[in-house]
Structures are given as structure tokens and as C-alpha cells.
Design a protein around this motif. Structure first.
Motif, short mmCIF file in Angstrom:
data_model
loop_
_atom_site.label_atom_id
_atom_site.label_comp_id
_atom_site.label_asym_id
_atom_site.label_seq_id
_atom_site.Cartn_x
_atom_site.Cartn_y
_atom_site.Cartn_z
N LYS A 1 0.59 -1.19 0.03
CA LYS A 1 0.08 0.08 -0.05
C LYS A 1 0.90 1.21 0.22
CE LYS A 1 -3.96 -2.22 2.33
NZ LYS A 1 -4.59 -2.41 3.37
N SER A 2 0.28 2.44 -0.50
CA SER A 2 1.04 3.68 -0.48
C SER A 2 1.18 4.28 0.78
CB SER A 2 0.76 4.50 -1.86
OG SER A 2 -0.63 4.85 -1.42
N THR A 3 0.20 4.24 1.58
CA THR A 3 0.34 4.99 2.87
C THR A 3 0.30 4.01 4.14
OG1 THR A 3 -2.04 4.90 3.15
CG2 THR A 3 -1.14 6.67 2.03
N TYR B 1 10.91 4.18 1.96
CA TYR B 1 10.48 4.16 0.67
C TYR B 1 10.62 2.67 -0.03
CZ TYR B 1 15.54 3.18 -0.27
OH TYR B 1 16.88 2.68 -0.16
N ARG B 2 9.69 2.61 -1.04
CA ARG B 2 9.24 1.37 -1.43
C ARG B 2 10.29 0.94 -2.59
NH1 ARG B 2 5.68 -0.63 -5.44
NH2 ARG B 2 4.28 -2.39 -4.67
N ASP C 1 2.88 8.83 3.47
CA ASP C 1 3.09 8.15 2.28
C ASP C 1 4.39 7.43 2.36
OD1 ASP C 1 0.51 9.14 1.36
OD2 ASP C 1 1.45 11.06 0.76
N GLU D 1 8.71 7.30 -2.96
CA GLU D 1 9.20 6.78 -4.30
C GLU D 1 10.64 7.05 -4.64
OE1 GLU D 1 7.54 4.35 -6.18
OE2 GLU D 1 5.90 4.30 -4.75
#
Length: 818
Positions: free
Chosen positions: A31-33, A115-116, A106, A109
Motif C-alpha cells: 500500500k502507498s500509505t 521508501y518502496r 506516504d 518513491e
């Protein structure tokens, strides 16, 4: 008394100290958050009606004050320019209090905060990078180096993921598809060196390490650590402990390997981050193994310098990086002297960056953007300052001062002023101050007037008001032996005495001086074979600088390089260093209209006839291939590149990226497109070396293909900003590249963060003509709204003007050859 304002707008109140912070995070890497709850326990040195903390991009949902058994809701407010949130309290508080904050955030990126990463096997994992001022992206906190505290983390995540942190888990609890990992409390530390990693990690036990070191890496990306890794960890610990007479300050020393973008490594306490692209293959050149060993020693040295003893504020960042690089070089030179060349003359790498647009090592830091200006000078110039100090003060004497420094400030924060107070000699204090607070460096000249020698200094940047305190160590040669003479130059000049039978002199004993030097005595040239490897490296680089600046004839310097190169085997490290000098000549000094003549001259003067079958099995054979094939356009080298590229599994060859660089500049446009198509099918570990190699193009069409590749899905997750410079290394493509980049501005902004985008003008640092300057100005006309970019563009403009001026003599020298 009630205090409600900070001493500095960009700082948290000095009378409030964070004692302990607990952080409870709920994170799903898919998930982004994510969400979090944190409690900050603070100590109040005086009564106050204001509490403040850092927050960056966090959606604060609820804040309450916990005080004397009561919970008082506070109204969330927006952070100021310095990312500080202030709460005006309804009551005055004293002694101790707590803030409880819930929030959402968040995942990034980019390589900042948490970061992911998604690798080419489709595996998703999360990594952290909190230096500098980036922990505040992940949780509200006191994000300043002098606000050391202890931290307790609890992370809830899907149960298939492993969670890594600075400390070990105290408990792991499962609830359906979720698990909650609660970690033991950290040592007292600053936020920059906190760490988190979430993913499916393979765990490697490094056998027989004293601290039972483990290395974690993503399961689907198998790492292969060099067999000497264990020895480097153990030996570095023993050496540093002995040198500093101080035991390792902590109990854990593990590593997490992953994609950390442009960050080579990060000294997170107990869980060092190590970029996967820094681990050399077994057949990599000795320099690569030297650099890797130095990197590991550097990160371990941070346990003392940075992690235990921490800079008081970011303006003293050099106390972290320069000291660790100084110690790391000692580790390499003492324990691995056979491959220690990478640790010689750090200043060589600093001079080009240390110009009148650079910032000094100590400067006013207020924001994250300010810290981005640190650059490599903290590793190179800073270390050179310490080596000059050691040379002047004495090796044992400086070691004793560093031992005192470690003992006196263990666990504390420290400033440069406090370090200097440990040096009893005012001249040496002035030396450190002059080099840390001035930009640029001096030009030292030795002249002979009658029977006397005069040592003078001037500013390399021609500023009239700058003087340094310079320790100079001069080596004299009488035909039989070398003697060393030490002097400290404080004013514009000093008289020195040398023996009457001196035949020649060398102005940079041990290659330790952070200055350029001119021997204007009229004595014979110092016998090169009598110089140490460090001194030879210093001499070569100094001669190159004098040639570029017009102090000596450029092609006479090139001839000296060729003569030395012709005496060496092409697969040697010394020859590789000389080839690099000639390679940089094509990129930085020899301009459009002279490159073909320069290449023809080198081809004629170099006596080597490379045997590619043998060279391609040696560590430096790839660099030789790239030099002969790319720069000299040697047909045999181009044929060799094609031959080895077409062999089965060529992507596994140690010199694969060198083959690609040669082919990128010599194939047809259609063949180049085939290379691009093959790149898209490669795994990420191959892509990382192949991508910059594809940038060595030779026409506008290939440049177009290359820039489109950089902005395509094929490079998702890769750091692409630095790669735009490779076509610009070719003088014939600089104007073309500017136009192509202008047409892709929107896409570039989508892929590169604003923080990194401000550095984009640096892609044109090699530009060197009025037409190229006009193209750069036109390109960035519409980019000036990007914070910090204008300053970087001014640096580039200045460099272009300087290059235009200095290449007049270089061009004249090249046209005079036959």
C-alpha cells in the motif's frame, strides 16, 4: 520564567530535550500509505507554554498533551518552512511531559524517509534513509543531531514480511494475517541513524565475527559477499579499537543490503545499509576491492565518529565523515597495503569541486536542501585536512589527541571548536580553521633567490583577500638520499633553508598537501622513482592541473603521461590510472574540433599493441578496451568488443559494460536500438552497469533513443538523473542534448524529485563553448522555479566560462603538434 520562542527560527527550543520516543507503525508494503502513533517523552529545563517537533508531509490526525495524569487535546497545525510544528499550550508546564500523536504518511518513491523498492523479480520491500532530516517523513520527532534520545519501535505488518530495525525483536505476536514486532529499546542516539526495513529477507551469518554479524538481503536477489568480508569486519574493529584505545561502543553490527539509490552505504546504528551495487565481483579490479574494504571500514568507524560522538549541528558534518574516512584509510593502508591505492591522495578528487561556487566544509545549515550541498568534499578535502594535521603535528601526537577526543566526548555531541581546543598549537588550530572555513585552495610556489629559498602562497581562484595556514613538507634530493623539511606557511611567504647540495625538490611529501604546487627553483626534476606511490599520484595530478591552467604546456604534459604509460603493462593499476587521465582529457579538456587530432596523436605515440584475448581476462582489460575502442576508435578494439559481446552469456563477463560503451559509440542506429531492446530484457543487477554504458553515444539519433530509454518503464526503480550526463561527455552532442532534455522536461520532473532536480544543470559541467553555454541557458530558462537550481546553474555557467578561457592554450598546444 516562561520561554516561548526558539533561539533560531530553524531550530527546536534548546530548553526542551527528547528523552524517549515510542513509535507504533502499521505498514503494508503493498500500500502507498501507512499509519502511526507515537509518544514523545520530553524533559523541560525551564517552564514553557510551547512544545514543538518536526513533521514533513505527515497527515497529523490527533495531538494531545499528557501532563500530570491528564490528557489535553491540542489543535493540529501546519509545519513552518523548517518543517517545525509548534503548539501553544493552554497551560504552563515544567519538568516532564509527553505528546501523543496519531498520523498517516506516504511511502516515498525516492531514497528518502521510508521508501518502496520493487526489484526485477517483482519482490517488494521497504528501506529507510533518514540522513539528513528525513526521519520526520516517517514519524513526528525531534529531528536534530543534538536531540539524542532512546527509541522503542513496534511495527505491525502482513506476517509474510520480516521487519528489521537497529535493535533486535523483543517479541513477535501474530493476529490472523498480521504480525506485530516489538523491538528492544535503542541506545541513546540521534534520528539520522535510525533504520527500518520490511520485506522477505535472506539472512546470512558471517562466520566467526566477534559481534556475530549478520547480513540481510532480499530473498530473490542473491548476494555474494567477497570471502574476505568477515576479515574486514573483524580486522577493522580490532584496528580502530587499538588506534583509538576505545572499545566498540555498541553491541550489534549487522548489515542490510538493498537498492539505496545513489547512497553507497549508511551507518545506521547496529544495522548498516549497504547498497547492492557496491559489492564487487570476485574478478573485479583490485581498486574495486580496495574501495569496498574502505567502505566497510568507513561505516564501522562511524560507530565512534557520528553514532557515539555526534556533531552538535549539521554545520559540523565534517566531524562525522572526514574523521571516519581518515580512519578508514588507515585501516586499508595498514592491513591491506597491497591494494591500498584507492586510499591515496584524497584531495585529488576534491580540487575540481572546490571552486568559488562551492560551500566551505563549515557553513550555515538550516534545511535539508542545505545538507545536499555537502558532496564529496567531506570525504576528500576533510580527510586531507586531517592528514596535513597529522603530518605537521606528528602521527603519534595526533593519535593521542583523537584518543582524548573519543574519551572526552563519548556519547555526547561535539563541535569543531571543541575539537580544536584539544590541539595545543595555535598554528595547527588556524590551519584547520582556514581550510574548513575557506573555499578553494592555495597555490604554493617555491623559488630560489640567490642562496635562499622562498615559499609563497596565492589563491588558486585569484581572490586577493584569502590566506591559509599551510603545513608544507618538502622533500629534497642530493643525488644519494632524500631529506624532509617541514615548514608552516602562515602569511604570503616564508624563507626556508635547504642543504647547499640540493639537486631537486618535491613539494608534497607523502602526497598529503591540500594545495597545488609549482617548483620554480630551476633545479632538476625530482627523480620519479624516488617518490612513493602517494607522491607519484600527487605529482601526476598536480602536473595535469598546471597543464590545464596554462602553467606548463599541455601537450608536453600529455607526452610525459604517454612516456610513463609506454613503460607499463596495460593490465597494471598504474597504467589504468594514466589511461583514466587521458580519458578525462577527451571529456574535460580537448574540445570539439580537436578530438580527432588528439586521438590520432595518441594512437601514433602509444607503443602498446593490445592482445585482447589476454587483456579481457584481466581486471583492467575492460578499461583498456573502452579507451582504445571509444576514444581512440581503434578498429581492433571495436572488433574485440563486438566479438566478446556476441559470445554466449556475455552479460556475465566482467567487462560487459565496457563492451557496451564501445558498441554504443560505434554501431549503427539500428544496432544501437537492438542494444536498447536487449537492455530491457536484462535483470536489474546487469541493468545498473549497462545503463550508463549505453550513454556513450556518438550522434543525435542515439541520444534520442537513450533519453527515451531513461524515461521509460524499463528503468523504473533505478536512479536515472546522473545518466543524462553521458551523451554530454561528447562535445559534439552537448547542444543536441540540451534540446532533447528541454523537450522532455515534463517527463523528467515526473521521474526525478524536486530535491534531486535542482542538480540537473550539473549534467553540463563539461560544457565548454559559447554555443554550448547558450544552449544550457536556454534549456534551464523555464526551470528556475525549482528551489536551489539557480545556484547550481550559476556554478555551471562559471565553469563553462573558465573552461572557454583555459582551453585557448590547450587548443593552441594541440594544434602545434605534428
Amino acid at each position: 520564567m516562561c520561554r516561548s520562542a526558539t533561539a533560531f527560527e530553524h531550530r527546536l527550543p534548546q530548553h526542551i530535550q527528547l528523552q524517549h520516543q515510542s513509535i507504533d507503525l502499521h505498514i503494508d508494503p503493498n500500500k502507498s500509505t501507512f499509519s502511526g502513533t507515537t509518544i514523545l517523552n520530553v524533559l523541560l529545563m525551564q517552564p514553557t507554554k510551547v512544545l514543538a517537533y518536526h513533521s514533513k508531509g505527515l497527515a497529523i490526525e490527533h495531538v494531545s498533551l499528557l501532563y500530570q495524569g491528564n490528557e489535553i487535546p491540542l489543535s493540529p497545525s501546519a509545519p513552518n518552512h523548517y518543517e517545525i510544528i509548534k503548539h501553544n499550550l493552554p497551560i504552563e508546564i515544567s519538568d516532564t511531559a509527553s505528546l501523543k500523536i496519531t498520523y498517516r504518511a506516504d511511502l516515498s518513491e525516492h531514497v528518502e524517509g521510508l521508501y518502496r523498492v520493487e526489484n526485477d523479480q517483482g519482490q517488494v520491500y521497504l528501506l529507510s534513509q533518514f540522513q539528513s532530516m528525513e526521519a520526520r517523513r516517517v514519524f513526528p520527532t525531534f529531528d536534530e543531531p543534538d536531540k539524542k534520545a532512546t527509541f522503542s519501535f513496534k511495527v505491525t505488518t502482513p506476517k509474510l514480511y520480516t521487519v528489521l530495525h537497529n535493535t533486535l525483536p523483543a517479541s513477535i505476536k501474530f493476529n490472523g494475517n498480521l504480525k506485530t514486532v516489538e523491538f528492544t529499546k535503542t541506545p541513546n542516539m540521534n534520528t539520522d541513524i535510525l533504520a527500518l526495513a520490511l520485506g522477505q529477507f535472506a539472512e546470512y551469518n558471517v562466520a566467526n565475527t566477534r559481534l556475530k554479524t549478520k547480513v540481510f538481503s532480499p530473498k530473490s536477489a542473491q548476494i555474494k559477499l567477497p570471502p574476505y568480508f568477515k576479515d574486514v569486519v573483524n580486522d577493522s574493529l580490532v584496528f580502530i579499537e587499538d588506534y583509538l584505545q576505545s572499545s566498540y561502543p555498541f553491541s550489534r553490527l549487522d548489515f542490510v543490503v538493498g537498492n539505496f539509490g545513489a547512497v553507497a552505504a549508511m551507518e545506521n546504528l547496529g544495522l548498516v545499509s549497504l547498497n547492492e551495487n557496491q559489492i564487487p565481483d570476485s574478478n573485479a579490479p583490485p581498486r574495486a576491492h580496495c574501495e569496498f574494504k574502505k567502505l566497510i571500514a568507513h561505516e564501522i568507524a562511524h560507530s565512534w565518529f557520528g553514532n557515539d560522538i555526534t556533531m552538535a549541528w549539521y554545520d559540523d558534518y565534517w566531524l562525522n565523515e572526514s574523521f571516519t574516512e581518515f580512519i578508514a584509510a588507515k585501516v586499508i593502508q595498514s592491513l591491506y597495503s597491497d591494494i591500498a591505492a584507492c586510499s591515496y591522495v584524497p584531495q585529488v578528487k576534491a580540487f575540481n569541486d572546490d571552486n568559488d561556487h562551492a560551500v566551505p566544509l563549515i557553513f550555515d545549515v538550516k534545511t535539508r536542501e542545505d545538507t545536499i550541498a555537502y558532496g564529496q568534499l567531506y570525504y576528500t578535502k576533510g580527510r586531507a585536512i586531517l592528514e596535513m594535521l597529522e603530518q605537521a603535528y606528528g602521527e603519534h601526537a595526533l593519535q593521542q589527541r583523537l584518543q582524548l577526543y573519543v574519551k572526552k566526548f563519548a556519547g555526547k555531541n561535539v563541535s569543531t571548536r571543541q575539537f580544536l581546543a584539544l590541539l595545543p598549537d595555535n598554528k595547527l588550530q588556524n590551519m584547520v580553521t582556514s581550510f574548513t572555513q575557506n573555499t578553494g585552495y592555495p597555490l604554493v610556489t617555491l623559488t630560489k633567490k640567490g642562496g635562499q629559498y622562498v615559499l609563497t602562497q596565492s589563491d588558486i581562484l585569484n581572490r586577493s583577500d584569502i590566506l591559509w595556514t599551510i603545513p608544507v613538507s618538502i622533500k629534497s634530493w642530493n643525488g644519494k638520499q632524500a631529506l624532509t623539511h617541514k615548514v608552516i606557511l602562515e602569511g604570503e611567504q616564508v624563507l626556508i633553508k635547504l642543504p647547499p647540495n640540493v639537486q631537486s625538490v618535491f613539494l608534497d611529501t607523502d602526497g598529503a598537501g591540500y594545495f597545488r604546487y609549482v617548483d620554480d627553483t630551476g633545479l632538476a626534476e625530482f627523480p620519479f622513482e624516488q617518490l612513493s606511490p602517494q607522491e607519484q599520484a600527487s605529482y601526476r595530478d598536480n602536473q595535469q592541473s598546471l597543464a590545464i591552467s596554462g602553467h606548463i604546456d599541455y601537450m608536453a604534459y600529455i607526452d610525459s603521461v604517454i612516456r610513463e604509460l609506454n613503460r607499463l603493462a596495460l593490465d597494471s593499476e598504474q597504467a589504468n590510472a594514466l589511461l583514466k587521465e587521458l580519458q578525462y582529457a577527451f571529456i574535460d579538456h580537448v574540445q570539439l574540433g580537436h578530438q580527432r587530432q588528439f586521438a590520432h596523436y595518441l594512437s601514433k605515440k602509444l607503443t602498446h599493441q593490445p592482445n585482447w584475448e589476454d587483456l579481457m581476462t584481466t581486471p583492467y582489460g575492460g578499461d583498456v578496451l573502452q579507451f582504445f575502442g571509444l576514444y581512440l576508435q581503434n578498429t581492433a578494439a571495436i572488433s574485440a568488443a563486438k566479438y566478446y559481446y556476441e559470445m554466449p552469456n556475455s552479460q556475465q563477463h566482467a567487462h560487459f559494460h565496457n563492451m557496451i560503451a564501445v558498441l554504443a559509440s560505434s554501431t549503427t542506429d539500428t544496432q544501437y536500438q537492438e542494444l536498447v531492446a536487449q537492455f530491457k530484457q536484462m535483470p536489474n543487477n546487469i541493468k545498473s552497469g549497462m545503463l550508463p554504458a549505453l550513454g556513450y553515444v556518438n550522434n543525435a539519433e542515439k541520444t534520442t533513443y537513450y533519453y527515451d530509454l531513461l524515461l521509460s518503464d524499463a528503468t523504473t526503480g533505478m536512479v536515472i538523473d546522473v545518466n543524462f550526463q553521458y551523451p554530454i561527455f561528447n562535445p559534439s552532442l552537448r547542444v543536441v542534448a540540451a534540446d532533447l532534455i528541454a523537450n522532455r522536461k515534463t517527463k523528467i520532473a515526473e521521474r526525478i524529485s524536486a530535491t534531486s532536480l535542482q542538480w540537473f544543470p550539473y549534467s553540463f559541467l563539461t560544457a565548454c563553448s559559447k554555443a554550448q553555454k547558450h544552449a544550457v541557458i536556454s534549456l534551464f530558462q523555464g526551470w528556475k522555479h525549482i528551489e536551489g537550481l539557480g545556484d547550481k546553474l550559476n556554478v555551471v555557467m562559471h565553469n563553462i566560462d573558465q573552461c572557454i578561457e583555459r582551453t585557448k592554450k590547450i587548443s593552441q598546444s594541440i594544434t602545434s603538434i605534428h
